[in-house]
Scaffold this motif. Structure first.
Motif, short mmCIF file in Angstrom:
data_model
loop_
_atom_site.label_atom_id
_atom_site.label_comp_id
_atom_site.label_asym_id
_atom_site.label_seq_id
_atom_site.Cartn_x
_atom_site.Cartn_y
_atom_site.Cartn_z
N ALA A 83 42.33 43.46 39.35
CA ALA A 83 41.64 42.31 39.93
C ALA A 83 40.68 42.74 41.04
O ALA A 83 40.54 42.07 42.05
CB ALA A 83 42.63 41.27 40.45
N LEU A 84 40.07 43.90 40.87
CA LEU A 84 39.24 44.45 41.94
C LEU A 84 37.76 44.14 41.75
O LEU A 84 36.93 44.56 42.54
CB LEU A 84 39.45 45.96 42.03
CG LEU A 84 40.85 46.36 42.49
CD1 LEU A 84 41.04 47.85 42.37
CD2 LEU A 84 41.10 45.90 43.91
N GLY A 85 37.42 43.43 40.69
CA GLY A 85 36.03 43.03 40.54
C GLY A 85 35.17 44.06 39.84
O GLY A 85 35.68 44.97 39.17
N PRO A 86 33.86 43.95 39.99
CA PRO A 86 32.91 44.71 39.18
C PRO A 86 33.03 46.24 39.31
O PRO A 86 32.62 46.94 38.38
CB PRO A 86 31.55 44.24 39.70
CG PRO A 86 31.81 42.89 40.25
CD PRO A 86 33.18 42.94 40.81
N VAL A 87 33.55 46.75 40.43
CA VAL A 87 33.66 48.21 40.53
C VAL A 87 34.65 48.74 39.50
O VAL A 87 34.36 49.70 38.77
CB VAL A 87 34.08 48.64 41.95
CG1 VAL A 87 34.49 50.10 41.97
CG2 VAL A 87 32.94 48.41 42.93
N HIS A 103 41.48 39.25 52.52
CA HIS A 103 42.47 39.51 51.47
C HIS A 103 41.88 39.47 50.07
O HIS A 103 42.61 39.66 49.10
CB HIS A 103 43.61 38.50 51.57
CG HIS A 103 44.55 38.77 52.72
ND1 HIS A 103 45.43 39.81 52.71
CD2 HIS A 103 44.72 38.15 53.90
CE1 HIS A 103 46.12 39.81 53.84
NE2 HIS A 103 45.71 38.82 54.59
N ASN A 104 40.58 39.16 49.90
CA ASN A 104 39.94 39.07 48.59
C ASN A 104 40.30 37.73 47.92
O ASN A 104 41.40 37.25 48.05
CB ASN A 104 40.37 40.27 47.73
CG ASN A 104 39.76 40.27 46.34
OD1 ASN A 104 39.74 39.27 45.66
ND2 ASN A 104 39.24 41.40 45.93
N ALA A 105 39.33 37.13 47.25
CA ALA A 105 39.53 35.80 46.65
C ALA A 105 40.69 35.80 45.67
O ALA A 105 41.35 34.79 45.46
CB ALA A 105 38.25 35.35 45.96
N ALA A 106 40.95 36.96 45.04
CA ALA A 106 42.07 37.04 44.11
C ALA A 106 43.30 37.62 44.79
O ALA A 106 44.24 38.07 44.14
CB ALA A 106 41.69 37.89 42.90
N GLU A 154 35.51 47.22 36.79
CA GLU A 154 34.93 46.98 35.46
C GLU A 154 33.90 48.05 35.11
O GLU A 154 33.86 48.58 34.00
CB GLU A 154 34.29 45.59 35.42
CG GLU A 154 35.33 44.46 35.49
CD GLU A 154 34.75 43.15 36.01
OE1 GLU A 154 33.52 43.05 36.16
OE2 GLU A 154 35.53 42.23 36.27
N GLU A 197 44.05 43.02 33.78
CA GLU A 197 43.06 42.57 34.77
C GLU A 197 42.45 43.70 35.60
O GLU A 197 41.66 43.44 36.51
CB GLU A 197 43.66 41.50 35.67
CG GLU A 197 44.92 41.94 36.40
CD GLU A 197 45.51 40.79 37.22
OE1 GLU A 197 46.56 40.98 37.83
OE2 GLU A 197 44.89 39.71 37.25
N LEU A 198 42.78 44.95 35.28
CA LEU A 198 42.15 46.10 35.94
C LEU A 198 42.23 46.00 37.46
O LEU A 198 41.26 46.27 38.17
CB LEU A 198 40.68 46.23 35.50
CG LEU A 198 40.42 46.33 34.00
CD1 LEU A 198 38.92 46.31 33.73
CD2 LEU A 198 41.03 47.61 33.43
N GLY A 231 43.56 42.19 48.25
CA GLY A 231 43.47 43.02 49.45
C GLY A 231 42.06 43.52 49.70
O GLY A 231 41.20 43.43 48.82
N GLY A 232 41.83 44.02 50.91
CA GLY A 232 40.49 44.52 51.23
C GLY A 232 40.54 45.43 52.44
O GLY A 232 41.56 45.51 53.13
N PHE A 281 35.52 51.28 34.32
CA PHE A 281 36.17 51.21 33.01
C PHE A 281 35.17 51.41 31.88
O PHE A 281 35.40 52.18 30.95
CB PHE A 281 36.90 49.87 32.86
CG PHE A 281 37.68 49.77 31.58
CD1 PHE A 281 38.94 50.33 31.49
CD2 PHE A 281 37.16 49.13 30.47
CE1 PHE A 281 39.66 50.26 30.32
CE2 PHE A 281 37.87 49.06 29.29
CZ PHE A 281 39.13 49.62 29.22
#
Lengths: 559, 263
Positions: free
Chosen positions: B233-237, B160-163, B239, B230-231, B166-167, B242
């Motif tokens: 909350a999907l992490g570096p991808v 489910h992803n740390a935040a 970011e 928070e874009l 989902g995954g 963006f």
């Protein structure tokens, strides 16, 4: 300022306080001479020349925001219990490093903003370096005399990636720990020495208690120092070589056409720093980056879904994701004398990056060897006028992008509602055929654009005005382009393939034959620029105006 | 006693001892698991009319795939013993009746109202013991968010992803984002393991721990993002995308503006 004048006249006394100070400095360090020299340096103006500046400014911003962060960050892996103000992590056991990163984010005034400025600036830094390199490559700015500067620039790219990666791991959150674990796995896959290197780096078995402190030293001391050194070398060579310029009337390999540094260009460049700073500050103020509080402290057992590295390491992660563990019955893992050789990690982690960087570093010499072009070049190529180089660049770019996309394979799957496996299968196929397609398509597009340029040079641009001739034929009136524009369309070199040349003994050796083959591949498909006589022939009949009354001209007009 | 000690070197003594040991451990294990089973299958107080209405609804809406009497067909599994919690989750989140066949049932607006969902739950619960609807006290979000966060990262974050964003799973399956999922449905998902999710029974994660996890999820859901948008909350991808699109885009706009005077 000769000796005679200083003795004959009394010492110059400035009228104002500011003037006196300026004079004081000038007499001691000769500032005006330096300023006069630099102020007269001419820089051509083009938007694509400014990415190096963006990178430089991002780096300055990184130094400033990074210094702020060092005041509050503690690179210790000692265990502590969080007592700060973020409730979902209250009293959770974590490292001091993570705890201090959380404190920067929640309990230090302006800390979160500065962290976000630092991280966004880092992403922009590497991105602008990459775009700058693409610009240099596609315009052929790496040719003599700038080969060494290209190498320095490539080194800067690697250093930028190193700086980013060492910084990425510092917060010691779950995300960065997962990334570090992947790197640990890659290091351990190196035959014989891998395990030893890993134990050396981590001070024992992963994760140990040493790595954050070590990465911190690399991140704030060694890597930035090397980057600064390389930037100095890079800029020094820019001054020595002078800037390149796009082709245009009055521009040649012997001059530089543009604005002098002082005052206009210096003002623009100085202002641009604040624009870049402003853009980064705006992004940092409005958009979260790396919300470390979401990920929790690092613990080797949980691995979160959606774990990815920052974008510039993404292509390595993507290559690892693309690599199959087995193909049919063939396993990529061998046990030799009791030692495991894990090719399914070693190959994807090192080979694509190895190929990419070796080709990048050596490309100026590869092209020089094929074309035998050892002349100095200060006028750039328009990408379309070097179709094969542009195609090679695009092939490499697409190859990189396929690996890059693979690092987001899980997000592609969830957000486009497709199967993760299918995404991987397609990307695996594209890994091999993508660059080939890109090469062919790009080369065709470049040649087509050259043909279009030639057409416009010879017959003018389409005006959109349709005229019906007395005998019923419809033609579109073409207006000739002015000579400035025409210069751009015809003023380029289009070398022909260079056949194999005998060496000093009169022998055509094997390497020369191979070179000739590559030269043929490089220059075989070419569109020659319109020659003066062709232009004369095309325009001669109808003079300055596009005459539409003479039937002899109609064909050349309407074609 | 003397007779027993005399026979301790009997050839069958070892076998007898082994048998005794196995019986004791097996018996204890059975008791222990029964305790958990008993906890998992405490029945809710459904009325007889709920069950009867539920049977009608089931026959009309579910039996096509799950068969009459919920005994299962080739198109759908048997529902005997899945419990009221499974029905409440699947029907309450709109996953059942299924929108289309595929790797995984998609969430969609619920097709039955709360009363009908309750009746269906009552009917399926009457077919065999299974996880019951959770008690309100476990869903109040009053647990320990920090402990829940730790449990979430260890047990749930890998899918489910740390935040909780989902995954992806294999072959088109996925773990959905948990933003906006009700406490009751989160609890029910843990005890019944819908779709591709494993079951986290009470022996694995105790009801109080489940309460902590729910507390954590509700806490991060209600806390606004401290650092701005928070874009996803999907992490570096996200970011990276963006900075390449928006960041460099704006910068390029400025470079063009700055150099627009010449050429």
């Amino acid at each position: 300022m000769s000796a005679a004048t200083t003795t004959a006249e009394p010492a110059f006394v400035a009228k104002t306080k500011g003037g006196q100070i300026t004079n004081f400095v000038d007499e001691r360090v000769g500032g005006s001479g330096i300023l006069r020299e630099f102020g007269r340096k001419v820089f051509p103006d083009h938007w694509s020349f400014m990415f190096g500046e963006v990178a430089l400014y991002s780096f300055v911003i990184l130094l400033m925001s990074g210094t702020f962060l060092t005041f509050f960050y503690d690179p210790s892996m000692a265990e502590t219990h969080y007592t700060g103000s973020y409730i979902p992590l209250q009293n959770v056991e974590m490292s001091v490093a993570y705890s201090s990163s959380l404190n920067i984010s929640f309990d230090i005034r302006g800390g979160l903003f500065m962290r976000q400025v630092h991280h966004w600036a880092a992403l922009l830094f590497v991105a602008s370096v990459a775009v700058h390199m693409l610009r240099v490559f596609f315009t052929g700015a790496f040719r003599k005399p700038r080969e060494m500067n290209w190498v320095v620039g490539s080194t800067l790219l690697i250093l930028a990636m190193a700086a980013g990666f060492t910084g990425y791991s510092l917060p010691d959150d779950l995300l960065s720990g997962n990334g570090l674990r992947i790197i640990d796995g890659v290091i351990k896959s190196i035959p014989v020495v891998g395990t030893f290197i890993s134990f050396f780096l981590f001070g024992g078995e992963f994760p140990g208690t040493a790595v954050i402190g070590r990465l911190y030293v690399l991140h704030i001391l060694l890597v930035p120092a090397l980057i600064l050194l390389m930037i100095v070398a890079h800029l020094f060579m820019v001054v020595v070589h002078k800037h390149t310029q796009y082709p245009g009337p009055g521009r040649n390999d012997g001059n530089v056409v543009g604005y002098p540094l002082g005052p206009v260009y210096a003002a623009k460049a100085g202002g641009f720093f604040f624009i870049v700073f402003g853009v980064i500050a705006l992004i940092a103020g409005l958009f979260t980056i790396n919300p470390i509080w979401n990920y929790g402290p690092y613990d080797p057992s949980p691995v979160s879904a959606g774990t990815q590295p920052d974008w510039y390491i993404g292509f390595v992660d993507g290559a690892l994701r693309l690599m199959p563990g087995v193909i049919g019955d063939f396993h990529f893992e061998f046990v030799i004398f009791g030692f495991v050789l894990s090719l399914n990690v070693l190959l994807p982690a090192l080979i694509p990056a190895g190929i990419l960087f070796s080709v990048m570093f050596t490309y100026p010499w590869i092209e020089q060897w094929i074309t035998k072009d050892k002349r100095e070049h200060h006028v750039l190529d328009r990408p379309r006028n070097a179709p094969t180089r542009t195609a090679i660049g695009m092939a490499g770019f697409v190859w990189y992008c396929v690996m890059w996309a693979a690092a987001a394979s899980d997000l592609i799957a969830t957000h486009f509602h497709v199967s993760l496996n299918d995404v991987l299968y397609w990307l695996r196929a594209l890994f091999f055929i993508g660059p080939i397609i890109a090469f062919i398509v790009t080369k065709r597009i470049a040649l087509a654009l050259q043909r279009k340029d030639r057409e416009i040079a010879l017959h003018g641009r389409e005006t959109g005005r349709i005229v019906r001739l007395p005998h019923g034929e419809f033609i579109e009136v073409h207006a000739p382009v002015d000579e400035y524009k025409r210069y751009k369309l015809v003023g380029f070199e289009s070398p022909e393939p260079l056949p194999a040349q005998p060496n000093e003994n009169g022998v055509v050796d094997g390497s020369e034959k191979r070179r000739a083959l590559l030269s043929k591949w490089f220059f075989e498909d070419r569109v020659a620029p319109a020659t003066p006589s062709e232009l004369e022939a095309a325009h001669g009949h109808h003079g300055d105006h596009e005459a539409i009354d003479s039937s002899a001209d109609n064909k050349s007009i309407s074609r | 006693m003397k007779a027993l000690s005399q026979k301790r070197r009997h050839p069958l003594a070892a076998v007898a001892l082994l048998l005794l040991g196995l019986l004791v451990t097996g018996g204890l294990y059975a008791v222990a698991t029964n305790v958990n089973q008993a906890q998992a299958s405490t029945t809710n107080n459904f009325t007889a009319s709920d069950t009867a209405e539920g049977e009608k609804l089931f026959a009309a809406n579910c039996a096509t795939c799950h068969g009459m009497g919920a005994s299962g067909t080739d198109a759908g599994p048997s529902l005997v013993g899945v419990g009221a919690a499974a029905v409440d989750f699947q029907v309450g989140t709109g996953r059942m009746p299924m929108q289309m066949n595929g790797p995984q049932a998609y969430k969609k607006p619920a097709q039955f109202n709360d009363e009908q969902t309750n009746q269906l739950s009552a009917y399926v619960a009457s077919l065999g013991a299974g996880p019951a609807l959770p008690e309100e006290s476990l869903l109040d979000g009053g647990g320990d968010a920090a402990k829940g966060g730790e449990l979430f990262r260890v047990n749930c974050a890998m899918c489910h992803n740390a935040a909780a964003a989902g995954g992806a799973l294999t072959r088109g399956k996925f773990a959905p984002a948990l933003d906006g999922v009700s406490s009751k449905h989160i609890y029910e998902a843990m005890v019944t393991g819908p779709q591709n999710m494993p079951v986290f029974n009470d022996a694995n994660i105790s009801p109080d721990d489940k309460r902590d996890i729910i507390t954590f999820l509700k806490q991060i859901e209600t806390t606004s993002s401290p650092g701005g948008a928070e874009l996803g909350a999907l992490g570096p991808v996200a970011e990276g995308l963006f900075i390449w699109v928006a960041g460099l885009g704006v910068i390029i706009g400025f470079t063009i503006w700055l150099t627009s005077r010449t050429s």
